[in-house]
Design an enzyme around this catalytic site. Structure first.
Site, mmCIF file in Angstrom:
data_model
loop_
_atom_site.group_PDB
_atom_site.id
_atom_site.type_symbol
_atom_site.label_atom_id
_atom_site.label_comp_id
_atom_site.label_asym_id
_atom_site.label_seq_id
_atom_site.Cartn_x
_atom_site.Cartn_y
_atom_site.Cartn_z
ATOM 1 C CB SER A 37 38.821 45.031 47.967
ATOM 2 O OG SER A 37 37.498 45.540 47.978
ATOM 3 N N GLY A 73 34.645 42.012 47.500
ATOM 4 C CA GLY A 73 34.227 42.756 46.951
ATOM 5 C C GLY A 73 33.205 43.732 47.371
ATOM 6 C CG HIS A 95 35.310 31.907 48.272
ATOM 7 N ND1 HIS A 95 35.231 33.126 48.898
ATOM 8 C CD2 HIS A 95 36.740 32.969 47.813
ATOM 9 C CE1 HIS A 95 35.192 34.169 47.977
ATOM 10 N NE2 HIS A 95 35.543 33.806 47.359
ATOM 11 N N GLY A 136 39.142 38.668 42.665
ATOM 12 C CA GLY A 136 37.966 38.516 42.310
ATOM 13 C C GLY A 136 37.572 39.822 41.174
ATOM 14 N N GLY A 137 36.187 40.810 42.017
ATOM 15 C CA GLY A 137 35.908 41.570 40.861
ATOM 16 C C GLY A 137 37.054 41.863 39.220
ATOM 17 C CD GLU A 158 31.401 35.430 47.396
ATOM 18 O OE1 GLU A 158 31.776 33.925 46.018
ATOM 19 O OE2 GLU A 158 32.608 36.183 47.180
ATOM 20 C CD GLU A 185 39.868 35.227 49.098
ATOM 21 O OE1 GLU A 185 40.129 36.033 48.117
ATOM 22 O OE2 GLU A 185 38.261 35.013 49.245
ATOM 23 C CG ASN A 219 36.917 33.413 42.891
ATOM 24 O OD1 ASN A 219 36.396 32.389 41.773
ATOM 25 N ND2 ASN A 219 36.415 33.681 43.654
ATOM 26 C CD1 TRP A 220 37.366 35.559 36.184
ATOM 27 C CD2 TRP A 220 37.116 34.331 35.339
ATOM 28 N NE1 TRP A 220 38.869 35.717 35.256
ATOM 29 C CE2 TRP A 220 37.530 35.239 33.777
ATOM 30 C CE3 TRP A 220 35.790 34.073 33.721
ATOM 31 C CZ2 TRP A 220 37.782 35.693 32.851
ATOM 32 C CZ3 TRP A 220 36.693 33.891 32.270
ATOM 33 C CH2 TRP A 220 37.170 34.523 31.444
ATOM 34 C CE LYS A 221 35.129 36.183 44.719
ATOM 35 N NZ LYS A 221 34.055 37.467 45.713
HETATM 36 O O1 LIG Z 1 38.244 34.863 45.471
HETATM 37 C C1 LIG Z 1 38.314 36.028 45.369
HETATM 38 C C2 LIG Z 1 38.002 37.373 46.330
HETATM 39 O O2 LIG Z 1 36.479 36.288 46.869
HETATM 40 C C3 LIG Z 1 38.603 38.610 46.128
HETATM 41 O O3 LIG Z 1 37.056 39.083 45.985
HETATM 42 P P1 LIG Z 1 37.162 40.888 44.893
HETATM 43 O O4 LIG Z 1 37.874 40.738 45.102
HETATM 44 O O5 LIG Z 1 36.048 40.800 44.449
HETATM 45 O O6 LIG Z 1 36.942 41.461 46.500
#
Ligand SMILES: O=C[C@H](O)COP(=O)(O)O
Length: 251
Positions: free
Chosen positions: A209, A169, A93, A230-231, A95, A163, A9-11
């Site tokens: 994470s 994050g 999600h 994510g990141g 967010e 999640e 997920n590149w957000k």
């Molecule tokens: O959708 C992905 C998640 O929100 C995880 O993000 P993260 O891997 O940066 O903690």
């Protein structure tokens, strides 16, 4: 047998130059034995789909509207995502639940729209730190699961991503026992609602994470069928070892 899934997920990250990272991810796994999905920002969907054409990587959206078309300025329908080359969409999600006030009922409507458009629906659930500390984790995730997943589903087209909000994050990760407790509970809830055949086809991802250094131990947990990353999905250097760890877990 559920096929494992490594989803990124590149957000709200990435403009045109990010396609280079996408091509590197696709190039690193020409014969992947697990499903690979990257969900870039909507602005990159079409180009991303073109960039990975012929590779094992599929492209997904990060949200869709519940309606197929109409007067909804700024929104994107599931059929539009499919038209741009997406085969899946992340829904609910944390967010989006926090930033846009999305409710379980709205997520459920979006999931129905996604499935109707032929997309795989990746439905996210997870507790906040306050809920975890109050001992409410299982109640919270079970309520989200019940409210966010539509009736009458094809289990192979639905993915649940657990999640914990406090793990996203932050570098914080639940213990393996905590992940197992939630994932085992989710599986039992799904079996109770949909029956074994449908429930056993639904993939349960862990997200929060996930990094190259912790992926293998997370993938060894029962009822963990992959990760929503994510990141660490923004570069092949980080995402590729996670994919490899998942392939090893798949055997
Ligand atoms: O959708 C992905 C998640 O929100 C995880 O993000 P993260 O891997 O940066 O903690």
């Amino acid at each position: 047998m559920r096929r494992k899934l490594a989803a990124g997920n590149w957000k709200m990250n990435g403009t045109g130059e990010a396609l280079t990272a996408l091509e590197a991810i696709a190039g690193a796994h020409p014969a992947a034995t697990v499903d690979l999905l990257i969900c870039p920002p909507a602005t990159l969907l079409y180009r991303a789909a073109q960039a990975v054409s012929g590779s094992r990587v599929r492209i997904g959206g990060q949200d869709c509207h519940a309606a197929n078309a109409g007067a909804h300025t700024g929104d994107i329908s599931a059929s539009m995502l499919a038209d741009a080359g997406a085969s899946a969409v992340i829904l609910g999600h944390s967010e989006r639940r926090a930033d846009h006030g999305e409710t379980d009922a709205q997520v459920c409507d979006k999931a129905r729209a996604a499935l109707d458009a032929g997309l795989i629906a990746i439905i996210c659930i997870g507790e906040t730190l306050a809920q975890r500390e109050a001992g409410q984790t299982l109640d919270v995730v079970c309520a989200q699961l019940a409210g966010s997943v539509p009736d009458g589903i094809d289990g192979s087209r639905v993915v649940i991503a657990y999640e914990p909000v406090w793990a996203i994050g932050t570098g914080l990760v639940p213990t393996l026992e905590q992940i197992a407790e939630v994932h085992d509970t989710l599986r039992q809830q799904l079996i109770g609602r949909f029956g074994s055949e449908t429930a056993e086809a639904i993939r349960l991802l862990y997200g929060g994470s996930v990094k190259p250094g912790n992926a293998a131990e997370i993938f060894a947990v029962s009822n963990v069928d992959g990760a929503l990353v994510g990141g660490a999905s923004l570069s092949a250097a980080d995402f590729s070892p996670i994919v490899t760890a998942l392939e090893q877990a798949a055997g």
